[in-house]
Scaffold this motif. Structure first.
Motif, PDB file in Angstrom:
ATOM      1  N   ARG A 359      30.050  40.807  24.683  1.00 14.83           N
ATOM      2  CA  ARG A 359      29.700  40.075  25.824  1.00 14.83           C
ATOM      3  C   ARG A 359      30.711  39.075  26.143  1.00 14.83           C
ATOM      4  NH1 ARG A 359      24.544  40.229  23.660  1.00 14.83           N
ATOM      5  NH2 ARG A 359      24.252  38.261  22.847  1.00 14.83           N
ATOM      6  N   ASP A 360      31.378  38.578  25.084  1.00 12.46           N
ATOM      7  CA  ASP A 360      32.323  37.225  25.185  1.00 12.46           C
ATOM      8  C   ASP A 360      33.565  38.012  25.740  1.00 12.46           C
ATOM      9  OD1 ASP A 360      33.429  34.661  24.536  1.00 12.46           O
ATOM     10  OD2 ASP A 360      34.781  35.930  23.366  1.00 12.46           O
ATOM     11  N   ARG A 361      34.116  39.164  25.203  1.00 10.11           N
ATOM     12  CA  ARG A 361      35.373  39.919  25.790  1.00 10.11           C
ATOM     13  C   ARG A 361      34.881  40.484  27.174  1.00 10.11           C
ATOM     14  NH1 ARG A 361      36.566  44.387  21.096  1.00 10.11           N
ATOM     15  NH2 ARG A 361      36.712  43.044  19.330  1.00 10.11           N
ATOM     16  N   LEU A 362      33.845  40.858  27.499  1.00  8.78           N
ATOM     17  CA  LEU A 362      33.551  40.888  28.830  1.00  8.78           C
ATOM     18  C   LEU A 362      33.684  39.867  29.874  1.00  8.78           C
ATOM     19  CD1 LEU A 362      32.366  43.218  31.088  1.00  8.78           C
ATOM     20  CD2 LEU A 362      30.243  42.438  30.361  1.00  8.78           C
ATOM     21  N   SER A 363      33.117  38.718  29.378  1.00  8.54           N
ATOM     22  CA  SER A 363      33.352  37.543  30.143  1.00  8.54           C
ATOM     23  C   SER A 363      34.845  36.990  30.425  1.00  8.54           C
ATOM     24  CB  SER A 363      32.529  36.269  29.598  1.00  8.54           C
ATOM     25  OG  SER A 363      33.010  35.943  28.325  1.00  8.54           O
ATOM     26  N   LYS A 364      35.669  37.336  29.390  1.00  9.90           N
ATOM     27  CA  LYS A 364      37.216  37.107  29.569  1.00  9.90           C
ATOM     28  C   LYS A 364      37.832  38.170  30.616  1.00  9.90           C
ATOM     29  CE  LYS A 364      37.520  35.144  24.845  1.00  9.90           C
ATOM     30  NZ  LYS A 364      38.228  35.207  23.547  1.00  9.90           N
ATOM     31  N   LEU A 365      37.213  39.426  30.363  1.00 15.77           N
ATOM     32  CA  LEU A 365      37.806  40.304  31.374  1.00 15.77           C
ATOM     33  C   LEU A 365      37.464  39.835  32.775  1.00 15.77           C
ATOM     34  CD1 LEU A 365      37.001  43.764  29.448  1.00 15.77           C
ATOM     35  CD2 LEU A 365      39.465  42.853  30.127  1.00 15.77           C
ATOM     36  N   LEU A 366      36.302  39.630  32.752  1.00 18.34           N
ATOM     37  CA  LEU A 366      35.865  39.255  34.334  1.00 18.34           C
ATOM     38  C   LEU A 366      36.626  37.998  34.983  1.00 18.34           C
ATOM     39  CD1 LEU A 366      31.978  40.262  34.197  1.00 18.34           C
ATOM     40  CD2 LEU A 366      33.805  41.324  35.297  1.00 18.34           C
ATOM     41  N   GLU A 368      39.637  37.105  34.103  1.00 16.00           N
ATOM     42  CA  GLU A 368      41.111  37.278  34.326  1.00 16.00           C
ATOM     43  C   GLU A 368      41.444  38.506  35.501  1.00 16.00           C
ATOM     44  OE1 GLU A 368      42.193  38.499  30.411  1.00 16.00           O
ATOM     45  OE2 GLU A 368      42.018  36.456  29.717  1.00 16.00           O
ATOM     46  N   GLU A 369      40.233  38.953  35.986  1.00 21.78           N
ATOM     47  CA  GLU A 369      40.468  40.134  36.965  1.00 21.78           C
ATOM     48  C   GLU A 369      41.128  39.574  38.242  1.00 21.78           C
ATOM     49  OE1 GLU A 369      36.678  41.960  37.879  1.00 21.78           O
ATOM     50  OE2 GLU A 369      35.830  40.203  38.685  1.00 21.78           O
ATOM     51  N   ASP A 370      41.237  40.486  39.211  1.00 26.16           N
ATOM     52  CA  ASP A 370      41.855  40.250  40.555  1.00 26.16           C
ATOM     53  C   ASP A 370      40.652  40.122  41.408  1.00 26.16           C
ATOM     54  OD1 ASP A 370      43.100  39.976  42.986  1.00 26.16           O
ATOM     55  OD2 ASP A 370      44.193  41.726  42.797  1.00 26.16           O
ATOM     56  N   PRO A 371      40.609  38.901  41.857  1.00 30.22           N
ATOM     57  CA  PRO A 371      39.233  38.625  42.760  1.00 30.22           C
ATOM     58  C   PRO A 371      39.330  39.642  44.186  1.00 30.22           C
ATOM     59  CG  PRO A 371      40.625  36.668  43.206  1.00 30.22           C
ATOM     60  CD  PRO A 371      41.408  37.552  41.714  1.00 30.22           C
ATOM     61  N   ASP A 372      40.279  39.962  44.297  1.00 27.88           N
ATOM     62  CA  ASP A 372      40.574  40.821  45.529  1.00 27.88           C
ATOM     63  C   ASP A 372      40.312  42.270  45.183  1.00 27.88           C
ATOM     64  OD1 ASP A 372      41.346  38.999  47.449  1.00 27.88           O
ATOM     65  OD2 ASP A 372      43.604  38.975  46.736  1.00 27.88           O
ATOM     66  N   ALA A 373      40.182  42.614  43.966  1.00 34.52           N
ATOM     67  CA  ALA A 373      40.159  43.959  43.386  1.00 34.52           C
ATOM     68  C   ALA A 373      39.265  43.820  41.987  1.00 34.52           C
ATOM     69  CB  ALA A 373      41.384  44.828  43.225  1.00 34.52           C
ATOM     70  N   PRO A 374      38.091  43.523  41.952  1.00 34.82           N
ATOM     71  CA  PRO A 374      37.231  43.269  40.898  1.00 34.82           C
ATOM     72  C   PRO A 374      36.969  44.614  40.325  1.00 34.82           C
ATOM     73  CG  PRO A 374      35.930  43.021  43.063  1.00 34.82           C
ATOM     74  CD  PRO A 374      37.358  43.200  43.498  1.00 34.82           C
ATOM     75  N   LEU A 375      36.739  44.652  38.727  1.00 36.05           N
ATOM     76  CA  LEU A 375      36.624  45.792  38.067  1.00 36.05           C
ATOM     77  C   LEU A 375      35.165  46.228  38.321  1.00 36.05           C
ATOM     78  CD1 LEU A 375      38.530  44.495  34.946  1.00 36.05           C
ATOM     79  CD2 LEU A 375      39.379  46.070  36.759  1.00 36.05           C
ATOM     80  N   SER A 376      35.002  47.623  38.425  1.00 36.77           N
ATOM     81  CA  SER A 376      33.657  48.318  38.091  1.00 36.77           C
ATOM     82  C   SER A 376      33.265  48.284  36.899  1.00 36.77           C
ATOM     83  CB  SER A 376      33.858  49.720  38.807  1.00 36.77           C
ATOM     84  OG  SER A 376      34.459  50.325  38.008  1.00 36.77           O
ATOM     85  N   ASP A 377      31.960  48.287  36.538  1.00 35.36           N
ATOM     86  CA  ASP A 377      31.611  48.773  35.332  1.00 35.36           C
ATOM     87  C   ASP A 377      32.211  49.898  34.501  1.00 35.36           C
ATOM     88  OD1 ASP A 377      29.618  46.531  35.932  1.00 35.36           O
ATOM     89  OD2 ASP A 377      27.876  47.841  36.234  1.00 35.36           O
ATOM     90  N   GLU A 378      32.332  50.788  35.199  1.00 32.82           N
ATOM     91  CA  GLU A 378      33.069  51.943  34.334  1.00 32.82           C
ATOM     92  C   GLU A 378      34.518  51.298  34.077  1.00 32.82           C
ATOM     93  OE1 GLU A 378      30.220  53.902  37.389  1.00 32.82           O
ATOM     94  OE2 GLU A 378      31.741  52.179  37.565  1.00 32.82           O
ATOM     95  N   ALA A 379      35.112  50.777  34.670  1.00 32.54           N
ATOM     96  CA  ALA A 379      36.435  50.267  34.462  1.00 32.54           C
ATOM     97  C   ALA A 379      36.429  49.322  33.368  1.00 32.54           C
ATOM     98  CB  ALA A 379      37.200  49.603  35.805  1.00 32.54           C
ATOM     99  N   LEU A 380      35.436  48.522  33.456  1.00 29.99           N
ATOM    100  CA  LEU A 380      35.250  47.517  32.365  1.00 29.99           C
ATOM    101  C   LEU A 380      35.073  48.123  31.022  1.00 29.99           C
ATOM    102  CD1 LEU A 380      33.092  44.888  34.243  1.00 29.99           C
ATOM    103  CD2 LEU A 380      35.205  44.533  33.368  1.00 29.99           C
TER     104      LEU A 380
END
Length: 415
Positions: A359-366, A368-380
């Motif tokens: 969950r901590d890694r997931l929160s960091k990925l989110l 750092e993501e590009d707000p114009d192109a957020p990551l889907s659950d599959e990409a995460l």
């Protein structure tokens, strides 16, 4: 045949929750703020209970320095975002006067997890001994600077209004909806149209824009961070490892009044319960943080699997007792103020990192993501798998929901 009444004696056993046991359980599960309120109520009823309030001081999380350059802990700059740390950064960037700084910090302490202010401005002004307009002025500066828009709102209507203003969509139909949110919640758009003298079609169009706003802008931050308030415990690293102590500035001291008046026995019993509560809290917290030493030294991403049953077995306590002790209890660490409950985490069935670390890694990925192109659950899920943590898409969705993070289409930045 005549029926006869018979008298018989039977012996049964049952559990009874006595007043003393109920009080003991209440004290055991109370945090510092709740215990202080309970003691004040008890002292008001029993004059033999003497309270000395702790010395008032402006408490500030020790980890504010995490935003400064620190050669000894360079990894802290990459820690997952929290509402508290974000707000402290906003306040620091404003370069306020000492008086306005005090007002801003008190407003920050009043923030709810939703990102709204949980106290009235009049109460804050009274606490600080300043005028309400002075608090309003600082609040406006915080609302103007803080991102996401809507932080420091006093209610839902103001939160949505701030976002409408920022998007340039605060027209008459939108204002009419925001002024009548109770009617809108009931679906009475026709009534709103009549009262405001507007077309239903225009109101429905405004409602469509309104639904894209975030009613709780504070909920997207790190879930493990506790609110800005005095913690119950303080964790510090000593020569022999991490040591946990009670935050004495958050609790009043309790004693029995002199003399032989009625109520002394109850006062002594209360003090004994508090001593038992403190001893249990310290032993449980010490065991938890000893197991999570890696998280204290490296960050939440290094959490190891740990359950309440593990701690209970080590201390000879029932799992329900552990649950009561950690409920609402916060600990101040050099890396943040954490809920004790958030440090319990199960290991994934397939092995690898703990659920808390994922969950901590997931929160960091989110973060750092590009707000114009957020990551889907599959990409995460794919990104986590690259880090050696194979995980299913539905598990990512579950963890994202636990962190109060919306799906990709709701995280996309509006232009």
């Amino acid at each position: 045949m005549k029926s006869r009444n018979r008298i018989s004696v039977q012996q049964t056993q049952r559990m009874a929750l006595t007043t003393g046991l109920a009080t003991s359980l209440r004290i055991l599960r109370a945090d510092a703020a709740g215990l202080s309120r309970y003691l004040e109520e008890a002292a008001a009823e029993n004059p033999q209970i003497q309270l000395v309030k702790p010395q008032v001081q402006d408490w500030l999380p020790r980890w504010k320095s995490a935003f400064n350059a620190d050669a000894e802990r360079p990894e802290q700059a990459a820690a997952g975002p929290s509402l508290v740390s974000h707000v402290l950064g906003v306040i620091e960037a404003l370069r306020l006067t000492p008086t306005d700084q005090r007002i801003a910090m008190t407003l920050a302490e009043a923030l709810e997890p939703s990102g709204w202010i949980g106290r009235s401005l009049a109460a804050i002004a009274g606490q600080l001994g300043v005028a309400v307009p002075a608090v309003e002025a600082v609040l406006r500066r915080l609302q103007d600077r803080a991102e996401p828009t809507g932080l420091f709102a006093r209610n839902l209507a103001e939160c949505l209004r701030l976002q409408a203003e920022e998007a340039g969509e605060l027209d008459k139909p939108m204002a009419a909806l925001l002024d009548r949110l109770e009617l809108l919640a009931k679906g009475e758009i026709d009534r709103i149209a009549r009262e405001a003298g507007l077309e239903v079609a225009d109101l429905r169009q405004a409602f469509g824009r309104l639904r894209s706003y975030d009613p709780k802008p504070g909920s997207g931050f790190e879930a493990n961070a506790a609110p800005v308030r005095e913690p119950d415990l303080i964790a510090e690293k000593g020569t022999s490892g991490w040591i946990v102590s009670l935050n004495r500035s958050a609790l009043p001291s309790v004693s029995v009044a002199e003399g032989r008046a009625k109520g002394r026995a109850e006062a002594r019993a209360l003090i004994k319960m508090i001593e038992g509560r403190n001893a249990t809290l310290l032993s449980v917290a010490q065991d938890i943080l000893t197991r999570q030493t890696a998280a204290l030294e490296q960050g939440l991403g290094a959490m190891v699997p740990m359950t309440m049953s593990d701690v209970g077995q080590a201390l000879g306590l029932h799992e329900s007792t552990i649950s009561r002790v950690v409920s609402g209890t916060a600990v101040d660490t050099p890396r943040g103020t954490w809920w004790l409950r958030s440090l319990f985490t199960q290991a994934p069935r397939e092995g690898g990192p703990s659920a808390g670390a994922l969950r901590d890694r997931l929160s960091k990925l989110l973060a750092e993501e590009d707000p114009d192109a957020p990551l889907s659950d599959e990409a995460l899920a794919a990104a986590l798998a690259e880090g050696g943590a194979p995980i299913a898409r539905r598990t990512v969705a579950k963890y994202r929901t636990m962190l109060n993070l919306p799906p990709a289409h709701r995280r996309r930045r509006r232009h």
